[in-house]
Design a protein around this motif. Structure first.
Motif, mmCIF file in Angstrom:
data_model
loop_
_atom_site.group_PDB
_atom_site.id
_atom_site.type_symbol
_atom_site.label_atom_id
_atom_site.label_comp_id
_atom_site.label_asym_id
_atom_site.label_seq_id
_atom_site.Cartn_x
_atom_site.Cartn_y
_atom_site.Cartn_z
ATOM 1 N N THR A 172 0.807 -1.226 0.000
ATOM 2 C CA THR A 172 0.000 0.000 0.000
ATOM 3 C C THR A 172 0.840 1.277 0.000
ATOM 4 O OG1 THR A 172 -0.171 0.047 2.413
ATOM 5 C CG2 THR A 172 -1.885 -1.164 1.205
ATOM 6 N N ARG A 173 2.131 1.145 -0.190
ATOM 7 C CA ARG A 173 2.985 2.336 -0.190
ATOM 8 C C ARG A 173 2.650 3.229 -1.378
ATOM 9 N NH1 ARG A 173 9.274 1.942 0.437
ATOM 10 N NH2 ARG A 173 8.694 1.970 2.623
ATOM 11 N N GLY A 174 2.430 4.502 -1.101
ATOM 12 C CA GLY A 174 2.213 5.478 -2.160
ATOM 13 C C GLY A 174 0.834 5.482 -2.781
ATOM 14 N N VAL A 175 -0.139 4.835 -2.147
ATOM 15 C CA VAL A 175 -1.491 4.826 -2.711
ATOM 16 C C VAL A 175 -2.414 5.675 -1.850
ATOM 17 C CG1 VAL A 175 -1.192 2.540 -3.742
ATOM 18 C CG2 VAL A 175 -2.242 2.726 -1.503
ATOM 19 N N ASP A 176 -3.510 6.119 -2.440
ATOM 20 C CA ASP A 176 -4.458 6.923 -1.678
ATOM 21 C C ASP A 176 -5.231 6.035 -0.702
ATOM 22 O OD1 ASP A 176 -6.998 5.926 -2.878
ATOM 23 O OD2 ASP A 176 -6.261 6.923 -4.680
ATOM 24 N N VAL A 177 -5.932 6.657 0.207
ATOM 25 C CA VAL A 177 -6.625 5.940 1.272
ATOM 26 C C VAL A 177 -7.622 4.925 0.721
ATOM 27 C CG1 VAL A 177 -8.149 6.190 3.272
ATOM 28 C CG2 VAL A 177 -6.313 7.826 2.911
ATOM 29 N N GLY A 178 -8.359 5.295 -0.317
ATOM 30 C CA GLY A 178 -9.344 4.380 -0.898
ATOM 31 C C GLY A 178 -8.693 3.135 -1.472
ATOM 32 N N ALA A 179 -7.616 3.318 -2.231
ATOM 33 C CA ALA A 179 -6.903 2.180 -2.817
ATOM 34 C C ALA A 179 -6.276 1.326 -1.723
ATOM 35 C CB ALA A 179 -5.843 2.664 -3.791
ATOM 36 N N LYS A 180 -5.767 1.990 -0.688
ATOM 37 C CA LYS A 180 -5.157 1.270 0.434
ATOM 38 C C LYS A 180 -6.177 0.347 1.091
ATOM 39 C CE LYS A 180 -2.368 2.215 4.506
ATOM 40 N NZ LYS A 180 -1.647 3.246 5.232
ATOM 41 N N MET A 181 -7.357 0.867 1.360
ATOM 42 C CA MET A 181 -8.386 0.048 1.993
ATOM 43 C C MET A 181 -8.834 -1.101 1.086
ATOM 44 S SD MET A 181 -8.282 1.340 4.891
ATOM 45 C CE MET A 181 -9.462 0.260 5.647
ATOM 46 N N GLU A 182 -8.900 -0.840 -0.217
ATOM 47 C CA GLU A 182 -9.277 -1.890 -1.168
ATOM 48 C C GLU A 182 -8.233 -3.003 -1.196
ATOM 49 O OE1 GLU A 182 -10.246 -2.326 -5.918
ATOM 50 O OE2 GLU A 182 -10.577 -0.390 -4.957
ATOM 51 N N ILE A 183 -6.955 -2.629 -1.228
ATOM 52 C CA ILE A 183 -5.879 -3.620 -1.250
ATOM 53 C C ILE A 183 -5.871 -4.430 0.046
ATOM 54 C CG2 ILE A 183 -3.362 -3.894 -1.213
ATOM 55 C CD1 ILE A 183 -3.300 -1.417 -3.164
ATOM 56 N N LEU A 184 -5.978 -3.750 1.179
ATOM 57 C CA LEU A 184 -5.996 -4.455 2.464
ATOM 58 C C LEU A 184 -7.225 -5.356 2.587
ATOM 59 C CD1 LEU A 184 -4.725 -1.554 4.740
ATOM 60 C CD2 LEU A 184 -3.476 -3.638 4.128
ATOM 61 N N GLY A 185 -8.362 -4.905 2.044
ATOM 62 C CA GLY A 185 -9.572 -5.726 2.038
ATOM 63 C C GLY A 185 -9.391 -6.986 1.210
ATOM 64 N N GLN A 186 -8.730 -6.850 0.060
ATOM 65 C CA GLN A 186 -8.451 -8.024 -0.779
ATOM 66 C C GLN A 186 -7.534 -8.998 -0.045
ATOM 67 O OE1 GLN A 186 -6.812 -6.455 -4.423
ATOM 68 N NE2 GLN A 186 -8.820 -6.157 -5.348
#
Length: 102
Positions: free
Chosen positions: A25-39
């Motif tokens: 999640t380095r360098g991504v916005d909060v929305g993308a971060k949550m999506e990646i962590l959710g996956q």
């Protein structure tokens, strides 16, 4: 954020049993971060071994089920989020090589 999601998506097409991610999640916005962590959580719940390296202590404490801190190429701490804090993880990461258990 899109690059990370594309790479993770490609990995998922092969139905992996293990997934190793370095700073996903380095360098991504909060929305993308949550999506990646959710996956990552969804994969872990489905039986995939998800191993990730991160320098974000909040992310580690919030999403990991087991934490292994490495210092100078050796395990300095093996713990769970319940028995860890940002301070204890930072301290373990900065342990001198001579202080590590053999």
């Amino acid at each position: 954020g899109n690059q990370q999601k594309v790479v993770i998506g490609r990995c998922l097409n092969s139905a992996p049993r293990r997934l190793l991610l370095d700073e996903p999640t380095r360098g991504v916005d909060v929305g993308a971060k949550m999506e990646i962590l959710g996956q990552m959580q969804t994969l872990a719940k489905s039986g995939v071994a998800v191993i990730f390296a991160s320098s974000d202590m909040t992310e580690i404490l919030s999403f990991a089920s087991r934490i292994i801190v490495m210092s100078r190429g050796r395990i300095a701490r093996d713990a769970t989020p319940a028995d860890s804090s940002e301070a204890s993880l930072t301290e373990a990461a900065s342990v001198e090589a001579g202080d590590l258990a053999a």
